[in-house]
Motif scaffolding. Structure first.
Motif, PDB file in Angstrom:
ATOM      1  N   ASP A 182       8.686 -26.140  50.253  1.00 37.18           N
ATOM      2  CA  ASP A 182       7.795 -26.440  49.864  1.00 37.18           C
ATOM      3  C   ASP A 182       6.429 -25.896  51.678  1.00 37.18           C
ATOM      4  OD1 ASP A 182       5.634 -28.247  51.028  1.00 37.18           O
ATOM      5  OD2 ASP A 182       6.384 -29.961  51.577  1.00 37.18           O
ATOM      6  N   TYR A 183       5.541 -25.321  51.033  1.00 39.30           N
ATOM      7  CA  TYR A 183       4.581 -24.016  51.645  1.00 39.30           C
ATOM      8  C   TYR A 183       3.551 -25.300  51.933  1.00 39.30           C
ATOM      9  CZ  TYR A 183       6.265 -20.252  49.105  1.00 39.30           C
ATOM     10  OH  TYR A 183       6.831 -18.859  48.312  1.00 39.30           O
ATOM     11  N   ARG A 184       3.209 -26.364  51.901  1.00 34.87           N
ATOM     12  CA  ARG A 184       2.752 -26.647  53.372  1.00 34.87           C
ATOM     13  C   ARG A 184       2.924 -26.876  54.346  1.00 34.87           C
ATOM     14  NH1 ARG A 184       2.069 -30.277  47.950  1.00 34.87           N
ATOM     15  NH2 ARG A 184      -0.814 -30.172  47.928  1.00 34.87           N
ATOM     16  N   GLN A 215       1.507 -27.489  47.694  1.00 35.72           N
ATOM     17  CA  GLN A 215       3.247 -27.124  47.432  1.00 35.72           C
ATOM     18  C   GLN A 215       3.558 -26.091  46.771  1.00 35.72           C
ATOM     19  OE1 GLN A 215       5.796 -30.725  47.027  1.00 35.72           O
ATOM     20  NE2 GLN A 215       7.443 -29.231  46.629  1.00 35.72           N
ATOM     21  N   ARG A 216       3.283 -24.875  46.209  1.00 36.19           N
ATOM     22  CA  ARG A 216       3.858 -23.741  45.928  1.00 36.19           C
ATOM     23  C   ARG A 216       2.392 -22.331  45.786  1.00 36.19           C
ATOM     24  NH1 ARG A 216       6.086 -23.026  40.085  1.00 36.19           N
ATOM     25  NH2 ARG A 216       4.134 -24.551  39.199  1.00 36.19           N
TER      26      ARG A 216
END
Length: 418
Positions: A182-184, A215-216
């Motif tokens: 989860d890049y967030r 998210q990505r």
């Protein structure tokens, strides 16, 4: 990323690794350099959990044969990039028409890691930023990869690594990888750290740009820097400033905020053109309970006092000792190895005599691992702090560790255990 093909590749790499270990156990010689080259090529292409594990293992400078460790360390700086069309597909899924958002996106990444790679871009407004793009299909194959990786990690028993340590390392890796999808969450960590450490003038944390984050895909303002691994021959004053900043930041992270940046490989750190320490990656941030810090500092105090019985008691409080504990002679040797780093005055982390002694002690520690079986969170802390120790070694840092540790030891004495 086809699951069946990935599984076959992982099994093949595992078989080759197992063969080398078997030859060693039977008294033969293994070609660790050739094995390392094969693992580098295979894991560089596969990415994901196996590559992440190899990066972690390479950070433990004293764990693997030197030739194997040298090859695996290349995964931190020379991993094979994923083809641009695959990365572009992820960006299109995140942002739609790329031309409406970006004037340019460099197709060649300037960093490739286990979970994603980084591309420089220029927005329509002329702002330069970087896009960290997750490898396509990674979430879908993660659990399958982890299943194969658990089998592969059983080979650690040939290196006399206790099963409990293997299991703890696996759980640490699995938890970390699932969280890093989860890049967030990483964008939130960047924002939190920027606000928290604004008073540290020699520390730079790139600003996340939420309007471009999904998210990505993680978007950050571009901060140029010279990677830490390229600074070993840099100006001494620069290296000392970076070492002091790194130590100050880690101390505040742990003892003021109860968190820790848990991915210490050298590729995540750099120096900007003003000589400030840049931290690029906050994908792995873990909480560190106060009780754990108190126990760690009491272990350090017992170690500096050279008191084997107190060291054993502190390890028991940490949850890192089983059964009868380690031989008292091992505790004494450990205390003697650590003590020079905390002698009065500046201590030189580049002094090879110090870390050579710690490295020479390592086989004895491994031999006692049936009685020293740290829980997963202790293992993660140990692995992370060990990684930062080697970053200070790379910088040739000279720090007064006695002066730095004294207030922390006082802090621990004032707090109850548990």
């Amino acid at each position: 990323m086809r699951e069946r093909g990935r599984a076959r590749r992982l099994i093949g790499l595992g078989a080759r690794t197992g063969g080398a270990l078997v030859r060693t156990r039977l008294g033969g010689e293994a070609d660790w350099r050739a094995l390392g080259e094969a693992l580098f090529e295979g894991l560089s292409e596969l990415k994901g959990p196996a590559m992440k594990l190899a990066q972690i293992m390479a950070q433990w400078d004293d764990l693997l044969p030197a030739d194997l460790a040298d090859e695996l360390s290349r995964l931190q700086r020379q991993a094979e990039p994923m083809p641009w069309p695959d990365i572009r597909r992820t960006l299109v899924e995140a942002h739609g028409d790329l031309d409406s958002h970006f004037h340019e996106i460099e197709e060649r990444p300037f960093a490739s890691a286990s979970m994603g790679q980084v591309h420089r871009a220029v927005t329509r407004d002329g702002e330069t930023l970087v896009l960290k793009v997750q490898y396509p299909g990674l979430a879908e194959v993660l659990e399958s990869d982890l299943s194969q990786l658990r089998r592969l990690m059983r080979l650690g028993r040939w290196l006399k690594v206790p099963q409990a340590r293997i299991d703890a390392l696996f759980e640490e890796l699995a938890t970390s990888l699932r969280g890093e999808l989860d890049y967030r969450a990483e964008a939130r960590a960047l924002a939190r750290y920027r606000q928290r450490y604004v008073h540290l003038e020699n520390l730079v944390i790139p600003e996340p740009l939420p309007e471009y984050c999904t998210q990505r895909v993680l978007a950050m303002r571009y901060v140029a820097g010279t990677p830490l691994r390229e600074l070993e021959t840099a100006d001494d004053a620069l290296r000392q400033r970076l070492a002091a900043t790194l130590a100050d930041w880690l101390t505040e992270e742990l003892f003021t905020h109860g968190e820790l940046h848990a991915d210490p490989h050298a590729g995540n750190f750099a120096a900007d053109d003003r000589g400030r320490l840049v931290i690029y990656d906050l994908g792995a941030v873990i909480p560190v309970p106060e009780a754990r810090l108190v126990a760690m500092m009491r272990l350090l105090e017992a170690t500096l006092d050279g008191d084997p019985m107190a060291m054993d008691s502190a390890l028991l409080d940490l949850g890192g000792r089983q059964g009868q504990g380690a031989p008292l002679a091992l505790y004494r040797e450990a205390a003697e190895a650590v003590a020079p780093l905390f002698a009065p005055g500046e201590r030189d982390f580049g002094d090879v005599r110090v870390h050579r002694r710690l490295r020479d002690l390592s086989p004895k520690v491994w031999a006692a691992m049936d009685r020293l079986q740290p829980p997963a969170d202790t293992l993660l802390l140990s692995r992370t702090l060990n990684g930062h120790y080697w970053n200070l070694v790379r910088l040739g840092g000279r720090l007064d560790m006695q002066a730095r540790s004294r207030p922390l030891l006082d802090w621990a004495r004032r707090r109850p255990m548990g």
